[in-house]
Scaffold this motif. Structure first.
Motif, PDB file in Angstrom:
ATOM      1  N   PRO A  50      -4.845  -0.707 -16.799  1.00 24.66           N
ATOM      2  CA  PRO A  50      -5.436  -2.014 -17.076  1.00 24.66           C
ATOM      3  C   PRO A  50      -5.715  -2.774 -15.770  1.00 24.66           C
ATOM      4  CG  PRO A  50      -3.657  -1.587 -18.609  1.00 24.66           C
ATOM      5  CD  PRO A  50      -3.622  -0.474 -17.591  1.00 24.66           C
ATOM      6  N   ASP A  51      -6.942  -3.269 -15.646  1.00 22.88           N
ATOM      7  CA  ASP A  51      -7.405  -3.975 -14.442  1.00 22.88           C
ATOM      8  C   ASP A  51      -7.343  -3.110 -13.186  1.00 22.88           C
ATOM      9  OD1 ASP A  51      -7.935  -6.380 -15.851  1.00 22.88           O
ATOM     10  OD2 ASP A  51      -5.825  -6.982 -15.665  1.00 22.88           O
ATOM     11  N   ASP A  52      -7.130  -1.800 -13.335  1.00 24.71           N
ATOM     12  CA  ASP A  52      -6.994  -0.868 -12.203  1.00 24.71           C
ATOM     13  C   ASP A  52      -5.857  -1.288 -11.270  1.00 24.71           C
ATOM     14  OD1 ASP A  52      -9.122   0.716 -13.122  1.00 24.71           O
ATOM     15  OD2 ASP A  52     -10.589  -0.464 -12.010  1.00 24.71           O
ATOM     16  N   LEU A  53      -4.784  -1.832 -11.855  1.00 25.25           N
ATOM     17  CA  LEU A  53      -3.641  -2.312 -11.086  1.00 25.25           C
ATOM     18  C   LEU A  53      -2.338  -1.830 -11.726  1.00 25.25           C
ATOM     19  CD1 LEU A  53      -4.860  -6.000 -10.606  1.00 25.25           C
ATOM     20  CD2 LEU A  53      -4.831  -4.204  -8.854  1.00 25.25           C
ATOM     21  N   TRP A  59      11.187  -5.729  -8.271  1.00 28.71           N
ATOM     22  CA  TRP A  59      12.004  -6.621  -7.464  1.00 28.71           C
ATOM     23  C   TRP A  59      12.487  -5.787  -6.297  1.00 28.71           C
ATOM     24  CZ3 TRP A  59      11.868  -6.291 -12.657  1.00 28.71           C
ATOM     25  CH2 TRP A  59      11.711  -7.473 -13.400  1.00 28.71           C
ATOM     26  N   GLY A  60      12.378  -6.282  -5.061  1.00 32.55           N
ATOM     27  CA  GLY A  60      12.772  -5.432  -3.958  1.00 32.55           C
ATOM     28  C   GLY A  60      12.961  -6.133  -2.638  1.00 32.55           C
ATOM     29  N   TYR A  61      13.043  -5.294  -1.594  1.00 31.06           N
ATOM     30  CA  TYR A  61      13.291  -5.769  -0.236  1.00 31.06           C
ATOM     31  C   TYR A  61      12.525  -4.888   0.740  1.00 31.06           C
ATOM     32  CZ  TYR A  61      15.779  -7.320   3.912  1.00 31.06           C
ATOM     33  OH  TYR A  61      16.090  -7.838   5.138  1.00 31.06           O
ATOM     34  N   MET A  62      11.737  -5.529   1.604  1.00 28.15           N
ATOM     35  CA  MET A  62      10.989  -4.813   2.640  1.00 28.15           C
ATOM     36  C   MET A  62      11.929  -4.502   3.800  1.00 28.15           C
ATOM     37  SD  MET A  62       7.714  -4.450   1.784  1.00 28.15           S
ATOM     38  CE  MET A  62       7.029  -4.052   3.375  1.00 28.15           C
ATOM     39  N   LEU A  63      12.090  -3.223   4.091  1.00 31.48           N
ATOM     40  CA  LEU A  63      12.958  -2.791   5.174  1.00 31.48           C
ATOM     41  C   LEU A  63      12.214  -2.713   6.504  1.00 31.48           C
ATOM     42  CD1 LEU A  63      14.642   0.124   3.224  1.00 31.48           C
ATOM     43  CD2 LEU A  63      15.704  -2.064   3.825  1.00 31.48           C
ATOM     44  N   LYS A  64      10.943  -2.318   6.446  1.00 36.58           N
ATOM     45  CA  LYS A  64      10.175  -2.064   7.667  1.00 36.58           C
ATOM     46  C   LYS A  64       8.697  -2.281   7.381  1.00 36.58           C
ATOM     47  CE  LYS A  64       8.888   1.840  10.593  1.00 36.58           C
ATOM     48  NZ  LYS A  64       9.023   3.280  10.807  1.00 36.58           N
ATOM     49  N   GLY A  65       7.957  -2.791   8.369  1.00 37.01           N
ATOM     50  CA  GLY A  65       6.504  -2.838   8.297  1.00 37.01           C
ATOM     51  C   GLY A  65       5.932  -4.057   7.605  1.00 37.01           C
ATOM     52  N   ARG A  66       4.620  -3.962   7.349  1.00 38.55           N
ATOM     53  CA  ARG A  66       3.858  -5.018   6.661  1.00 38.55           C
ATOM     54  C   ARG A  66       3.007  -4.374   5.586  1.00 38.55           C
ATOM     55  NH1 ARG A  66       0.005  -7.498   9.902  1.00 38.55           N
ATOM     56  NH2 ARG A  66      -0.142  -9.105   8.346  1.00 38.55           N
ATOM     57  N   LEU A  67       2.892  -5.075   4.472  1.00 42.46           N
ATOM     58  CA  LEU A  67       2.177  -4.555   3.318  1.00 42.46           C
ATOM     59  C   LEU A  67       1.323  -5.662   2.719  1.00 42.46           C
ATOM     60  CD1 LEU A  67       3.611  -2.259   0.666  1.00 42.46           C
ATOM     61  CD2 LEU A  67       2.753  -4.451  -0.098  1.00 42.46           C
ATOM     62  N   LYS A  68       0.107  -5.317   2.329  1.00 46.82           N
ATOM     63  CA  LYS A  68      -0.760  -6.262   1.604  1.00 46.82           C
ATOM     64  C   LYS A  68      -0.695  -5.890   0.129  1.00 46.82           C
ATOM     65  CE  LYS A  68      -5.239  -5.910   2.181  1.00 46.82           C
ATOM     66  NZ  LYS A  68      -6.621  -6.073   2.662  1.00 46.82           N
ATOM     67  N   LEU A  69      -0.426  -6.879  -0.698  1.00 37.78           N
ATOM     68  CA  LEU A  69      -0.403  -6.672  -2.134  1.00 37.78           C
ATOM     69  C   LEU A  69      -1.661  -7.302  -2.710  1.00 37.78           C
ATOM     70  CD1 LEU A  69       1.658  -5.380  -4.112  1.00 37.78           C
ATOM     71  CD2 LEU A  69       2.220  -7.707  -4.780  1.00 37.78           C
ATOM     72  N   LYS A  70      -2.539  -6.457  -3.253  1.00 43.46           N
ATOM     73  CA  LYS A  70      -3.781  -6.951  -3.858  1.00 43.46           C
ATOM     74  C   LYS A  70      -3.500  -7.315  -5.314  1.00 43.46           C
ATOM     75  CE  LYS A  70      -5.769  -3.210  -1.462  1.00 43.46           C
ATOM     76  NZ  LYS A  70      -6.669  -2.066  -1.498  1.00 43.46           N
ATOM     77  N   THR A  71      -3.919  -8.522  -5.700  1.00 43.34           N
ATOM     78  CA  THR A  71      -3.764  -8.977  -7.081  1.00 43.34           C
ATOM     79  C   THR A  71      -5.066  -9.655  -7.518  1.00 43.34           C
ATOM     80  OG1 THR A  71      -2.980 -11.232  -6.641  1.00 43.34           O
ATOM     81  CG2 THR A  71      -1.315  -9.476  -6.594  1.00 43.34           C
ATOM     82  N   LYS A  72      -5.202  -9.907  -8.796  1.00 44.65           N
ATOM     83  CA  LYS A  72      -6.387 -10.617  -9.295  1.00 44.65           C
ATOM     84  C   LYS A  72      -6.446 -12.039  -8.752  1.00 44.65           C
ATOM     85  CE  LYS A  72      -7.489 -10.208 -13.605  1.00 44.65           C
ATOM     86  NZ  LYS A  72      -7.480 -10.113 -15.072  1.00 44.65           N
ATOM     87  N   GLN A  73      -5.293 -12.598  -8.393  1.00 44.00           N
ATOM     88  CA  GLN A  73      -5.239 -13.965  -7.875  1.00 44.00           C
ATOM     89  C   GLN A  73      -5.484 -14.025  -6.367  1.00 44.00           C
ATOM     90  OE1 GLN A  73      -2.643 -12.651  -9.877  1.00 44.00           O
ATOM     91  NE2 GLN A  73      -3.679 -13.492 -11.660  1.00 44.00           N
ATOM     92  N   GLY A  74      -5.561 -12.879  -5.710  1.00 38.37           N
ATOM     93  CA  GLY A  74      -5.745 -12.836  -4.264  1.00 38.37           C
ATOM     94  C   GLY A  74      -4.694 -11.960  -3.604  1.00 38.37           C
ATOM     95  N   ASP A  75      -4.845 -11.751  -2.317  1.00 36.31           N
ATOM     96  CA  ASP A  75      -3.925 -10.881  -1.580  1.00 36.31           C
ATOM     97  C   ASP A  75      -2.719 -11.666  -1.082  1.00 36.31           C
ATOM     98  OD1 ASP A  75      -5.852  -8.947  -1.966  1.00 36.31           O
ATOM     99  OD2 ASP A  75      -6.631  -9.046   0.072  1.00 36.31           O
TER     100      ASP A  75
END
Length: 121
Positions: A50-53, A59-75
């Motif tokens: 659905p919505d290709d998403l 629920w989580g925790y970023m240990l390393k790096g950077r990530l972009k999360l694309k959503t219908k409301q924006g990145d």
């Protein structure tokens, strides 16, 4: 099982340097250890949902790096040291080599993993 380590959790999918290890933790929840090398974009593997998403909450925790999360409301951008909640309706893209741990409902996440694996084959 109520706990696991990255080494002991079975691989749910891997390819192009990306790896997701997942383990049932009890009840209806599971834990995942995720590694995405820079440039990994999960959007193509999510096409057809659905919505290709991804429709599973995490629920989580970023240990390393950077990530972009694309959503219908924006990145949205997430980076090492941040705890997160990702509502259903997202597609991650690694801006740098990323590692994170997340927790999510087993049934929903298993559906997404099955879809991703079918797209990867």
């Amino acid at each position: 099982m109520t706990s696991t380590t990255r080494k002991d959790a079975p691989i749910a999918f891997e390819g192009n340097g990306a790896e997701l290890r997942r383990e049932e933790l009890g009840g209806d929840m599971g834990g995942a250890f995720v590694y995405f090398p820079k440039g990994t974009d999960m959007a193509p593997a999510l096409k057809g949902l659905p919505d290709d998403l991804c429709q599973c909450p995490h629920w989580g925790y970023m240990l390393k790096g950077r990530l972009k999360l694309k959503t219908k409301q924006g990145d949205e951008i997430y980076e090492a040291g941040q705890a997160f909640y990702w509502a259903p309706g997202h597609a991650p893209e690694a801006l740098e080599d990323c590692e994170y741990v997340d927790f999510s409902p087993l049934q929903k996440f298993n559906e997404v993993i099955a879809h991703v694996k079918s797209q990867m084959s």
